[in-house]
Design an enzyme around this catalytic site. Structure first.
Site, PDB file in Angstrom:
ATOM      1  N   GLN A  10      11.986   0.325  -8.639  1.00  0.00           N
ATOM      2  CA  GLN A  10      11.667   1.188  -7.510  1.00  0.00           C
ATOM      3  C   GLN A  10      12.000   0.481  -6.203  1.00  0.00           C
ATOM      4  O   GLN A  10      11.490  -0.607  -5.940  1.00  0.00           O
ATOM      5  CB  GLN A  10      10.168   1.507  -7.557  1.00  0.00           C
ATOM      6  CG  GLN A  10       9.671   2.397  -6.440  1.00  0.00           C
ATOM      7  CD  GLN A  10       8.153   2.534  -6.500  1.00  0.00           C
ATOM      8  OE1 GLN A  10       7.461   1.591  -6.852  1.00  0.00           O
ATOM      9  NE2 GLN A  10       7.650   3.710  -6.153  1.00  0.00           N
ATOM     10  N   GLY A  11      12.852   1.090  -5.403  1.00  0.00           N
ATOM     11  CA  GLY A  11      13.215   0.502  -4.119  1.00  0.00           C
ATOM     12  C   GLY A  11      12.647   1.326  -2.979  1.00  0.00           C
ATOM     13  O   GLY A  11      13.362   2.118  -2.346  1.00  0.00           O
TER      14      GLY A  11
ATOM     15  N   SER B 106       9.637  -0.150  -0.797  1.00  0.00           N
ATOM     16  CA  SER B 106       9.159  -1.068   0.253  1.00  0.00           C
ATOM     17  C   SER B 106      10.290  -1.882   0.841  1.00  0.00           C
ATOM     18  O   SER B 106      11.242  -2.245   0.148  1.00  0.00           O
ATOM     19  CB  SER B 106       8.128  -2.033  -0.332  1.00  0.00           C
ATOM     20  OG  SER B 106       7.125  -1.329  -0.991  1.00  0.00           O
TER      21      SER B 106
ATOM     22  N   SER C 131       9.841  -4.803  -8.472  1.00  0.00           N
ATOM     23  CA  SER C 131       9.444  -5.252  -9.808  1.00  0.00           C
ATOM     24  C   SER C 131      10.553  -4.917 -10.792  1.00  0.00           C
ATOM     25  O   SER C 131      11.159  -3.845 -10.703  1.00  0.00           O
ATOM     26  CB  SER C 131       8.160  -4.556 -10.245  1.00  0.00           C
ATOM     27  OG  SER C 131       7.149  -4.791  -9.302  1.00  0.00           O
TER      28      SER C 131
ATOM     29  N   GLU D  29       2.893   8.139  -9.787  1.00  0.00           N
ATOM     30  CA  GLU D  29       2.567   6.720  -9.823  1.00  0.00           C
ATOM     31  C   GLU D  29       1.068   6.473  -9.802  1.00  0.00           C
ATOM     32  O   GLU D  29       0.550   5.604 -10.487  1.00  0.00           O
ATOM     33  CB  GLU D  29       3.240   6.021  -8.626  1.00  0.00           C
ATOM     34  CG  GLU D  29       2.839   4.569  -8.470  1.00  0.00           C
ATOM     35  CD  GLU D  29       3.701   3.816  -7.453  1.00  0.00           C
ATOM     36  OE1 GLU D  29       4.701   4.389  -6.988  1.00  0.00           O
ATOM     37  OE2 GLU D  29       3.363   2.664  -7.165  1.00  0.00           O
TER      38      GLU D  29
HETATM   39  C1  LIG Z   1       2.947  -7.049  -7.508  1.00  0.00           C
HETATM   40  C2  LIG Z   1       3.597  -6.050  -6.621  1.00  0.00           C
HETATM   41  C3  LIG Z   1       4.622  -5.276  -7.095  1.00  0.00           C
HETATM   42  C4  LIG Z   1       5.274  -4.363  -6.276  1.00  0.00           C
HETATM   43  N1  LIG Z   1       6.299  -3.642  -6.785  1.00  0.00           N
HETATM   44  C5  LIG Z   1       6.985  -2.819  -5.959  1.00  0.00           C
HETATM   45  C6  LIG Z   1       8.137  -2.142  -6.427  1.00  0.00           C
HETATM   46  O1  LIG Z   1       8.524  -2.279  -7.573  1.00  0.00           O
HETATM   47  N2  LIG Z   1       8.833  -1.370  -5.569  1.00  0.00           N
HETATM   48  C7  LIG Z   1       8.430  -1.201  -4.267  1.00  0.00           C
HETATM   49  O2  LIG Z   1       9.070  -0.454  -3.553  1.00  0.00           O
HETATM   50  N3  LIG Z   1       7.339  -1.820  -3.801  1.00  0.00           N
HETATM   51  C8  LIG Z   1       6.614  -2.640  -4.606  1.00  0.00           C
HETATM   52  N4  LIG Z   1       5.517  -3.286  -4.130  1.00  0.00           N
HETATM   53  C9  LIG Z   1       5.218  -3.175  -2.711  1.00  0.00           C
HETATM   54  C10 LIG Z   1       3.952  -2.468  -2.324  1.00  0.00           C
HETATM   55  O3  LIG Z   1       4.047  -1.099  -2.492  1.00  0.00           O
HETATM   56  C11 LIG Z   1       3.660  -2.867  -0.883  1.00  0.00           C
HETATM   57  O4  LIG Z   1       3.383  -4.239  -0.867  1.00  0.00           O
HETATM   58  C12 LIG Z   1       2.494  -2.128  -0.312  1.00  0.00           C
HETATM   59  O5  LIG Z   1       2.793  -0.782  -0.146  1.00  0.00           O
HETATM   60  C13 LIG Z   1       2.041  -2.730   1.012  1.00  0.00           C
HETATM   61  O6  LIG Z   1       3.081  -2.885   1.915  1.00  0.00           O
HETATM   62  P1  LIG Z   1       3.323  -4.289   2.653  1.00  0.00           P
HETATM   63  O7  LIG Z   1       3.450  -5.304   1.602  1.00  0.00           O
HETATM   64  O8  LIG Z   1       4.409  -4.126   3.592  1.00  0.00           O
HETATM   65  O9  LIG Z   1       1.981  -4.585   3.439  1.00  0.00           O
HETATM   66  P2  LIG Z   1       1.537  -4.030   4.920  1.00  0.00           P
HETATM   67  O10 LIG Z   1       1.875  -2.602   4.931  1.00  0.00           O
HETATM   68  O11 LIG Z   1       2.230  -4.907   5.898  1.00  0.00           O
HETATM   69  O12 LIG Z   1       0.038  -4.284   4.871  1.00  0.00           O
HETATM   70  C14 LIG Z   1      -0.607  -5.498   5.275  1.00  0.00           C
HETATM   71  C15 LIG Z   1      -2.113  -5.238   5.328  1.00  0.00           C
HETATM   72  O13 LIG Z   1      -2.372  -4.233   6.313  1.00  0.00           O
HETATM   73  C16 LIG Z   1      -3.098  -3.168   5.758  1.00  0.00           C
HETATM   74  N5  LIG Z   1      -2.661  -1.920   6.382  1.00  0.00           N
HETATM   75  C17 LIG Z   1      -1.406  -1.516   6.640  1.00  0.00           C
HETATM   76  N6  LIG Z   1      -1.394  -0.298   7.189  1.00  0.00           N
HETATM   77  C18 LIG Z   1      -2.684   0.073   7.305  1.00  0.00           C
HETATM   78  C19 LIG Z   1      -3.338   1.244   7.783  1.00  0.00           C
HETATM   79  N7  LIG Z   1      -2.670   2.291   8.261  1.00  0.00           N
HETATM   80  N8  LIG Z   1      -4.684   1.280   7.708  1.00  0.00           N
HETATM   81  C20 LIG Z   1      -5.390   0.239   7.221  1.00  0.00           C
HETATM   82  N9  LIG Z   1      -4.836  -0.867   6.750  1.00  0.00           N
HETATM   83  C21 LIG Z   1      -3.500  -0.957   6.791  1.00  0.00           C
HETATM   84  C22 LIG Z   1      -2.767  -3.205   4.285  1.00  0.00           C
HETATM   85  O14 LIG Z   1      -3.797  -2.610   3.498  1.00  0.00           O
HETATM   86  C23 LIG Z   1      -2.655  -4.690   4.021  1.00  0.00           C
HETATM   87  O15 LIG Z   1      -3.925  -5.218   3.769  1.00  0.00           O
HETATM   88  C24 LIG Z   1       4.842  -4.201  -4.938  1.00  0.00           C
HETATM   89  C25 LIG Z   1       3.796  -4.971  -4.460  1.00  0.00           C
HETATM   90  C26 LIG Z   1       3.167  -5.886  -5.281  1.00  0.00           C
HETATM   91  C27 LIG Z   1       2.039  -6.699  -4.734  1.00  0.00           C
END
Ligand SMILES: Cc1cc2nc3c(=O)[nH]c(=O)nc-3n(C[C@H](O)[C@H](O)[C@H](O)COP(=O)(O)OP(=O)(O)OC[C@H]3O[C@@H](n4cnc5c(N)ncnc54)[C@H](O)[C@@H]3O)c2cc1C
Lengths: 373, 400
Positions: free
Chosen positions: B131-132, B134, B166, B250
């Site tokens: 899945q692409g 993020s 992933s 999902e």
């Molecule tokens: C093990 C793992 C596997 C993954 N696999 C995939 C994958 O296969 N494909 C893919 O596309 N993505 C994948 N992801 C990505 C995942 O979906 C994102 O990490 C997630 O959506 C959070 O985005 P970010 O990492 O940019 O964090 P941010 O969005 O930068 O968040 C940082 C912090 O801010 C908080 N925050 C952000 N916005 C708000 C808001 N509006 N209100 C309150 N709090 C907020 C968040 O809760 C978090 O605590 C994976 C992540 C993990 C950990």
């Protein structure tokens, strides 16, 4: 764990009827006006409840009731809790179940038909020390020939002045027992209204010192476990209803009150705990109807676990909801006028009646952890 | 199509016997706990072979249409097979993104051609999906994704990068959210959705080391990568809506998944079992009243979740907020798992501070599980975002 939840057709119908009835009969204005009344419900409404068959739900048909399981009372108590509706139903069902599970045939035929027809009853279990263990009783009964002389004090006797009969726990020959006290046996002044946190309740202390009852008023059995289970399921029903009620109060305010030019529900500091309250409600209702399902089934251990779990989870979640409801209304939340206080008071009542969450988790621990796997 | 209870009973016995007989032997190396932790080729191959075997035996995609590779049977059969996999604790189904998100999405809104092309490979594990969504600068705020897709003849040319992909280095296809336009009325309007072949020139997944020290996800770089124009799903500009539909699959809020378990099961009974054999401060952990209370609280919470699923099957008992249970599943389960694993460390005394090694209790599985549990509370929309969603869509609270 058998995660079983069933709802039969009768229960479903009761749920629909009760939801409508309580919504219509118990608008918030009436709840508030009712606080200053002498009795918990006006006669006309009580009469309608009698006609709906609610007083006789668990009473066998031969005694004039519907002969259904206690689980059928759950939708009614839940709906009453939702609208903070007062009535001696809680007290009466408690007394009914005590008579049903511990009484003699004669005692049943003396009282159950009257109750089914609308006579209120009550139960006197708790004492001044606030002990939740129903078998640890200090009030006494001494048998003198055909009479039992009672002594000691009871507290939290709900709707006692409306009750034609009160089932009281007393220690007789060093055993916790139950006796029936006809209202006519009570000397004036034996009942005294007491101040409790939930102002929609009418709670009384009962002084037994000058009270005697005939020896045949002693209940042959002493099923305190059944009494406790009845209390837990009824309280959990009120809790679940109350949580839905307070969540509506919160959501209404969060979507109408503005600060910094926007609705306060947009602020996560309020939004996220409100979601916790929602999830607490969803859990409470699930525990409640699971516990209700186990009431009609034979397995005692499953039932005990279900009831203690329901009371532990529900007490804590409702208290949290009530507490946050005050905070989320700001200065208005500190007023008597704000409905949040009605729910917080109800939550605290339900929490500390028949065991709070800590107590029930303690009761659960041996059942869940020390049974051989 | 009505099914006789007797038929289900019979099937239940059959499937139970099959898994008992065919479960793979212990591999001799540590298996991942979910598809998000597959970091080594041998882990990957082991799990792919296992999914393939289960599919060939007929216990995966049982309710998916026969013409695309499913079995066309009532869902009840798949539910039984899935429950049996969980009960017997066999390894999980590797191709989670395909089986549970991309697959149901394609069946739900894909063209005939797409169904023919992709479904069977998803089930057989021949085609692994990733899945692409993020990006390095846009995670929770997915709608702002910047990875570009520009139409050029029969191709789209992709530039930018996706992160936390992933299974990225093993995947044959990616569900890709990319920007085809920057001048729409809002940020969502320019997004499009692709079923992108990963083995295209210019696509380069680079593994990222995770907090456990293992591998399992990638940053996927697109450098003038060319993918065929027909890998666009729906129309240009529909990407956001399709991504949202994907997320409902999902998060398990919508049915239609192929079935099978998606993770190594670890539940509260395992923690209780650990507590039974743990010694803390010189005495059995189960004699410590504080630990008992915490453990009972966690057991209650596990009960909450089990009972909510049971109540969801009785529509008459829905509250005034009927979507609350299905929409909160991921939040409730992932947060519970995290706290359960966190608590498991507390049972270990000073050994709580060990990590994966022979000297650690249970080889350090609890520490690793605790770290990995954050995949549930961060991936697929963080717990904080889940609270926002529940507050806004279930309770009707305003956006922040
Ligand atoms: C093990 C793992 C596997 C993954 N696999 C995939 C994958 O296969 N494909 C893919 O596309 N993505 C994948 N992801 C990505 C995942 O979906 C994102 O990490 C997630 O959506 C959070 O985005 P970010 O990492 O940019 O964090 P941010 O969005 O930068 O968040 C940082 C912090 O801010 C908080 N925050 C952000 N916005 C708000 C808001 N509006 N209100 C309150 N709090 C907020 C968040 O809760 C978090 O605590 C994976 C992540 C993990 C950990």
């Amino acid at each position: 764990m058998a995660a079983q939840i069933e709802l039969n057709e009768e229960q479903q119908m009761l749920l629909e009827t009760a939801a409508d009835f309580c919504r219509n009969q118990s608008p918030m204005g009436k709840v508030r006006a009712g606080i200053n009344e002498q009795v918990s419900v006006d006669a006309a409404v009580w009469q309608q409840m009698v006609e709906l068959g609610w007083l006789g739900i668990t009473i066998p048909e031969e005694h004039g009731g519907l002969g259904l399981g206690l689980s059928h009372v759950v939708p009614i108590m839940e709906s009453m809790g939702r609208h903070l509706m007062g009535s001696p139903l809680f007290a009466t069902v408690m007394a009914t179940q005590a008579i049903l599970t511990s009484g003699s045939e004669t005692q049943m035929s003396d009282w159950l038909p009257k109750i089914a027809a609308g006579t209120a009853a009550s139960i006197a279990l708790t004492e001044a020390d606030g002990n939740w263990n129903l078998e640890e009783v200090s009030a006494t009964g001494t048998i003198h020939g055909d009479t039992i002389r009672l002594a000691g004090n009871k507290t939290f006797v709900l709707d006692a002045i409306e009750a034609a009969v009160i089932v009281a726990s007393v220690r007789i020959d060093d055993q916790p027992r139950l006796v029936l006290i006809d209202q006519s046996c009570l000397p004036t002044g034996a009942l005294e209204r007491e101040t409790v946190i939930d102002e929609t309740r009418r709670s009384y202390s009962l002084c037994l010192d000058e009270v005697s009852v005939a020896a045949d008023q002693l209940l042959p059995a002493s099923d305190f476990a059944a009494i406790e289970q009845t209390a837990m399921i009824l309280l959990c029903a009120e809790i679940t209803g109350g949580m839905a009620g307070v969540l509506h109060v919160i959501v209404d305010y969060l979507t109408t009150r503005k600060q910094f030019d926007k609705h306060i529900g947009g602020y996560q500091a309020l939004k996220h705990p409100t979601v916790q309250i929602l999830l607490g409600l969803e859990a409470a209702r699930s525990h409640l109807y699971h516990a209700a399902t186990t009431l009609d089934q034979p397995d005692e251990l499953t039932r005990r676990i279900a009831l203690h779990s329901a009371k532990a989870q529900g007490s804590e979640a409702f208290a949290f909801a009530g507490d946050r409801a005050i905070q989320f209304h700001g200065g208005f939340g500190f007023t008597y006028e704000c409905d949040a206080q009605l729910f917080l008071r109800r939550a605290l009542w339900c929490q500390y009646q028949f065991g709070d969450e800590r107590y029930h988790r303690q009761r659960l621990a041996p059942l869940l952890l020390d049974q051989s796997a | 199509m009505s099914v006789q209870p007797q038929e289900l009973d019979e099937f239940s016995r059959e499937v139970s016997a099959w898994f008992a007989e065919n479960r793979p032997p212990e591999p001799g190396f540590l298996l991942p706990e979910t598809f998000m932790e597959v970091g080594e080729d041998r882990q990957f191959e082991f799990l792919r072979d296992w999914q393939n075997k289960v599919y060939e035996a007929g216990y995966l995609g049982m309710a998916w249409p026969e013409e695309y590779g499913g079995r066309g049977m009532p869902q009840a059969f798949q539910d039984i097979a899935t429950r049996e996999m969980a009960r017997q604790r066999v390894p999980f189904m590797l191709n989670t993104i395909g089986l549970n998100w991309a697959g149901p999405l394609i069946l739900n809104m894909g063209t005939e051609q797409e169904k023919q092309k992709y479904i069977k490979g998803i089930l057989s594990a021949e085609d692994i999906w990733c899945q692409g969504f993020s990006e390095p600068d846009h995670g929770s705020d997915l709608g702002s994704a910047q990875c570009r897709a520009v139409r050029d003849g029969d191709d789209y040319v992709i530039n930018g990068s996706k992160i936390w992909t992933s299974l990225g280095s093993y995947a044959r296809y990616m569900i890709l959210l990319a920007r085809t336009s920057t001048d729409g009325p809002n940020k969502y309007a320019g997004l499009s959705y692709f079923l992108a072949p990963m083995h295209s020139p210019g696509i380069d997944p680079k593994p990222i080391k995770k907090l456990t020290g293992e591998y399992g996800f990638c940053q996927t770089f697109f450098d003038n990568a060319r993918i065929p124009a027909d890998s666009l799903m729906g129309k240009e500009g529909e990407g956001w809506n399709i991504a949202m539909l994907t997320l409902t699959f999902e998060r398990g809020a919508t049915g239609g998944q192929a079935g099978g378990i998606a993770a190594m099961d670890l539940n509260i009974n395992d923690v209780v079992e650990l507590a039974r054999r743990s010694v803390r401060g010189g005495r059995p952990a189960l004699e410590d009243p504080l630990l008992r209370d915490e453990l009972v609280s966690l057991m209650l919470e596990a009960r909450n979740n089990a009972l909510m699923s049971a109540r969801a099957r009785v529509p008459a008992l829905a509250t005034d907020w009927p979507t609350a249970i299905p929409m909160s599943g991921k939040l409730r389960n992932s947060e519970l798992k995290r706290r359960m694993c966190q608590f498991a460390l507390a049972l270990q005394g000073a050994n709580g501070a060990r990590f994966v090694s022979a000297g650690a209790i249970d080889g350090g599985k609890w520490q690793r599980s605790y770290f990995n549990a954050f995949s549930g509370t961060i991936g697929g929309g963080t717990s904080q975002i889940q609270h926002n969603i529940l507050g806004e869509r279930v309770l009707g609270l305003p956006k922040g």
